[in-house]
Design an enzyme around this catalytic site. Structure first.
Site, PDB file in Angstrom:
ATOM      1  CB  CYS A   4      -0.847   0.062   1.259  1.00  0.00           C
ATOM      2  SG  CYS A   4      -1.862  -1.389   1.532  1.00  0.00           S
TER       3      CYS A   4
ATOM      4  NE  ARG B 162       4.188   1.662  -1.502  1.00  0.00           N
ATOM      5  CZ  ARG B 162       5.293   0.971  -1.291  1.00  0.00           C
ATOM      6  NH1 ARG B 162       6.301   1.111  -2.110  1.00  0.00           N
ATOM      7  NH2 ARG B 162       5.400   0.162  -0.266  1.00  0.00           N
TER       8      ARG B 162
ATOM      9  CD1 TRP C  55      -1.432  -5.529  -2.624  1.00  0.00           C
ATOM     10  CD2 TRP C  55      -2.358  -4.766  -4.504  1.00  0.00           C
ATOM     11  NE1 TRP C  55      -1.402  -6.524  -3.559  1.00  0.00           N
ATOM     12  CE2 TRP C  55      -1.958  -6.100  -4.713  1.00  0.00           C
ATOM     13  CE3 TRP C  55      -2.985  -4.079  -5.544  1.00  0.00           C
ATOM     14  CZ2 TRP C  55      -2.141  -6.753  -5.931  1.00  0.00           C
ATOM     15  CZ3 TRP C  55      -3.160  -4.739  -6.764  1.00  0.00           C
ATOM     16  CH2 TRP C  55      -2.734  -6.050  -6.939  1.00  0.00           C
TER      17      TRP C  55
ATOM     18  CG  ASN D  67       3.066  -0.500   3.029  1.00  0.00           C
ATOM     19  OD1 ASN D  67       4.187  -0.202   2.678  1.00  0.00           O
ATOM     20  ND2 ASN D  67       2.468  -1.575   2.579  1.00  0.00           N
ATOM     21  N   GLY D  68       1.621  -2.825   5.219  1.00  0.00           N
ATOM     22  CA  GLY D  68       2.276  -4.008   5.777  1.00  0.00           C
ATOM     23  C   GLY D  68       1.239  -5.022   6.239  1.00  0.00           C
TER      24      GLY D  68
ATOM     25  CD  GLU E 117       7.785 -17.287 -16.864  1.00  0.00           C
ATOM     26  OE1 GLU E 117       6.902 -17.744 -17.613  1.00  0.00           O
ATOM     27  OE2 GLU E 117       7.766 -16.114 -16.450  1.00  0.00           O
TER      28      GLU E 117
ATOM     29  CE  LYS F 154       8.189 -13.024 -18.269  1.00  0.00           C
ATOM     30  NZ  LYS F 154       7.233 -13.765 -17.486  1.00  0.00           N
TER      31      LYS F 154
ATOM     32  CD  GLU G  59       5.666 -11.909 -21.641  1.00  0.00           C
ATOM     33  OE1 GLU G  59       4.526 -11.454 -21.573  1.00  0.00           O
ATOM     34  OE2 GLU G  59       6.365 -12.176 -20.643  1.00  0.00           O
TER      35      GLU G  59
ATOM     36  CG  HIS H 209      12.855 -37.279 -29.564  1.00  0.00           C
ATOM     37  ND1 HIS H 209      13.037 -38.558 -30.046  1.00  0.00           N
ATOM     38  CD2 HIS H 209      13.076 -37.352 -28.225  1.00  0.00           C
ATOM     39  CE1 HIS H 209      13.339 -39.371 -29.051  1.00  0.00           C
ATOM     40  NE2 HIS H 209      13.377 -38.656 -27.931  1.00  0.00           N
TER      41      HIS H 209
ATOM     42  CE  LYS I 279       1.126  -7.409 -14.868  1.00  0.00           C
ATOM     43  NZ  LYS I 279       2.288  -8.296 -14.999  1.00  0.00           N
TER      44      LYS I 279
HETATM   45  C1  AGP Z   1       3.505 -13.056 -18.533  1.00  0.00           C
HETATM   46  O1  AGP Z   1       4.736 -12.452 -18.589  1.00  0.00           O
HETATM   47  C2  AGP Z   1       2.524 -12.624 -19.499  1.00  0.00           C
HETATM   48  N1  AGP Z   1       2.430 -11.247 -19.631  1.00  0.00           N
HETATM   49  C3  AGP Z   1       1.252 -13.432 -19.653  1.00  0.00           C
HETATM   50  O2  AGP Z   1       1.637 -14.661 -20.173  1.00  0.00           O
HETATM   51  C4  AGP Z   1       0.375 -13.662 -18.393  1.00  0.00           C
HETATM   52  O3  AGP Z   1       1.032 -14.503 -17.506  1.00  0.00           O
HETATM   53  C5  AGP Z   1      -0.973 -14.273 -18.836  1.00  0.00           C
HETATM   54  O4  AGP Z   1      -1.641 -13.374 -19.658  1.00  0.00           O
HETATM   55  C6  AGP Z   1      -1.842 -14.663 -17.659  1.00  0.00           C
HETATM   56  O5  AGP Z   1      -2.176 -13.564 -16.873  1.00  0.00           O
HETATM   57  P1  AGP Z   1      -2.822 -13.752 -15.442  1.00  0.00           P
HETATM   58  O6  AGP Z   1      -1.822 -14.428 -14.588  1.00  0.00           O
HETATM   59  O7  AGP Z   1      -3.147 -12.368 -14.981  1.00  0.00           O
HETATM   60  O8  AGP Z   1      -4.035 -14.598 -15.615  1.00  0.00           O
END
Ligand code: AGP
Length: 609
Positions: free
Chosen positions: A2, A27, A74, A98-99, A482, A486, A489, A505, A604
């Protein structure tokens, strides 16, 4: 996470606090509030939702007063309602926090026993009541605060005022950030520099266990027990934008570095060292119900799906429960075989991802019990599931998920651990051992973050590559996925994650002297197999970036670059390995001049199918 702000001086407190809160909205933004003291009377305005709602309310009412406190929330304890919004008042005492106060339940019980009634579901309100109780018994505000703070367990940054002593503002810190701004005959307090940078550049950084009392134009710093301290101000010459990111160039980097704290917050109040058990407050399942399920189905998207893959290893390994992990977008269209013996886990940082929400609804429509692992409190997925485990990562602003992923792994590990304790698959001693490992984890993550400069050098060497291959096995195979996601993206470089044993394979055909291959080979039960796969890459001229365990001396000449993480138990390796993988993607993206925090074509939270 927060944001809190406090002000005392000759100007109108409400407008300074409001401006400060705007700078702290990153925050948290699910509710907000302000309180100022005027003529010994508190005037408080609170509202649900983003700060703009509070601002609208404020327009109608000119809050007077030269002393005040404010908060942008938050949610951690209690839903994001107006009632749970800070400031919280008990008698004459008003508090923003906050905490997480870990012992709030026990403290609340004690206070109820002597007649206190609570208006909110928050852990914070208990602080106001404790101070009020001590003032009722004859203490002045400073003494009452000092004694109260010594009773609290957990993390806090607090600002406190009282109608009984209206010419005073108190702030204190333990575990959550707090900075004091020194102006001309005025003082500012905030969770972070940007909130007060517009007013002063001379700041004092509070340390854990310290408090400050502002009164009669002076600031008195002390320990919580009241021992006076001399604090030296620092002059901050950051630009306002840099300050918002806490000095980091991008939110993503800031969030990578916040991970030790995010892990600590996700663990807070949940580890029962004495019994070797885990407490998950909103799980909504008794031990008998939990152990009655004979299988688990996990649904998620993107990075959250990767954490689900690691979760499969946790649940199957610790509890011997069969687990299926589905892309949420596939799940509901494949007529999944699920029933009353299935527990469905929906994982989502935002809690609003349309595909994951639809999969959750599909399962519920078939009478399946569900739990959510979410970061955003009271999000749709968290609300609609029968139970929830919140990851307390705080708001994640960078589109590329980092701290949310790592805290999802923690939540999945805690859940598996809870299940294992309920079923007897995990003994008390094993539980205590796991708790000890988890408590040490944030410090180890801090150590891994020290690799930053080395990873940057690796990125410099490879950022012009056209493709990348990531290889891992077992519990670290999802980390290969992952790491590749990353990189894709934010750097726009084509990357593939593969189980290392599958390389022969097909993908092996891609390997030549231009192909960087990130080989994930910590010392675990798959180590020797992965090293054989590494040799296969070497034999074809591939350029190897090796992620391995510290002390693995023989590896130096087998790879072009070696990044080492500390030796930990196998279930913790994915958590530590996340850090160099995130840093590699980050630095490659920066070197390519990309928009790290808002990469092209991405959002996001994906709220459309
Ligand atoms: C992760 O870096 C991505 N931006 C994306 O794959 C994300 O994880 C996915 O859209 C799922 O989002 P969520 O966890 O909010 O459901």
């Amino acid at each position: 996470m927060c944001g809190i702000v406090g002000y005392m001086g000759n100007n109108t407190a409400s407008s300074i606090i409001m401006e400060g809160l705007k700078k702290l909205e990153y925050r948290g933004y699910d509710s907000a509030g302000i309180c100022t003291l005027h003529g010994g009377t508190a005037q408080t305005i609170r509202s649900e939702g983003k700060l703009v709602n509070l601002e609208r309310l404020l327009e109608g009412k000119a809050l007077q007063g030269h002393v005040g406190i404010g908060h942008t929330r938050w949610a951690t304890h209690g839903r994001p309602t107006e009632n749970n919004a800070h400031p919280h008042q008990a008698g004459s005492v008003i508090v923003v926090h906050n905490g997480i106060i870990e012992n709030h339940l026990a403290l609340k019980d004690g206070l109820r026993g002597i007649g206190h009634t609570f208006k909110s579901e928050t852990d914070t309100e208990v602080v106001a009541h404790l101070i009020e109780q001590k003032m009722k018994q004859g203490s002045g505000l400073v003494e009452a605060v000092s004694v109260t703070l010594q009773e609290l367990k957990g993390a806090y940054a607090l600002c406190i005022v009282s109608e009984a002593e209206p010419e005073m503002l108190i702030a204190a810190k333990h575990g959550s950030p707090l900075v004091v701004g020194l102006g001309e005959e005025e003082y500012f307090v905030a969770s972070d520099i940007p909130a007060i940078l517009g007013y002063t550049r001379d700041m004092v950084f509070m340390e854990d266990g310290e408090m400050v009392v502002f009164k009669e134009g002076a600031a008195a710093f002390s320990t919580l027990a009241g021992e006076p301290l001399t604090k030296k101000p620092r002059h901050i010459d950051w630009s306002p934008l840099l300050a918002e990111k806490d000095g980091y160039r991008h939110f993503m980097l800031k969030e990578i570095f916040e991970q030790p704290r995010a892990v600590q917050d996700t663990l807070a109040g949940r580890l029962l060292e004495e019994t070797g058990d885990v407490y998950l407050e909103d799980l909504g399942l008794t031990d008998a119900e939990l152990t009655g399920f004979s299988r688990v189905s996990i649904v998620a998207c993107g990075t959250s799906w990767h954490s689900g893959l690691v979760g499969k290893f946790y649940l199957e390994g610790l509890c011997r429960i069969p687990v299926e992990v589905d892309f949420a977008s596939e799940f509901r269209y494949r007529n999944p075989v699920i029933g009353p013996d299935t527990l469905l886990i929906a994982i989502s940082q935002s809690g609003e991802t349309a595909d994951t929400l639809a999969a959750l609804r599909e399962a519920r429509s078939r009478g399946v019990r569900t739990i959510a692992i979410c970061n955003v409190i009271d999000s749709s997925i968290a609300r609609e599931a029968d139970g929830v485990i919140y990851t307390h990562a705080g708001p994640e602003i960078g589109v590329a998920s980092t701290k949310a992923f790592v805290t999802q792994l923690i939540a999945l590990l805690l859940f598996s651990f809870r299940w294992g304790r309920a079923s007897g698959a995990v003994t008390r001693e094993q539980g205590q051992e796991l708790i000890a490992q988890l408590l040490h984890l944030p410090a180890l993550m801090d150590d891994v973050l020290q690799l930053d400069a080395v990873v940057e050098a690796v990125a410099r060497r490879f950022h012009n590559a056209r493709d990348f291959l990531y290889l891992g096995r077992g519990i670290n195979y999802p980390l290969a996925l992952e790491g590749a996601l990353k990189l894709k993206e934010i750097s726009y470089i084509h990357a593939e994650g593969y189980p290392a044993g599958e390389m022969k394979h097909g993908p092996i055909a891609l390997i030549d002297e231009n192909m960087p291959v990130v080989v994930i080979a910590p010392c675990d039960s798959h180590y020797e197999k992965v090293i054989s796969n590494l040799e296969e890459v070497r034999a074809r001229g591939g350029r190897i970036i090796l992620l391995c365990t510290a002390g693995d001396a023989g590896m130096r000449d087998k790879a072009e670059e070696v990044l080492q993480i500390p030796l930990v138990a196998g279930h913790l390796t994915p958590i530590l390995l996340s850090v160099p993988l995130q840093l590699l993607a980050y630095h490659v993206s920066v070197l390519k001049g990309n928009d790290v925090d808002q990469p092209r074509n991405l959002a996001k939270s994906v709220t459309v199918e």
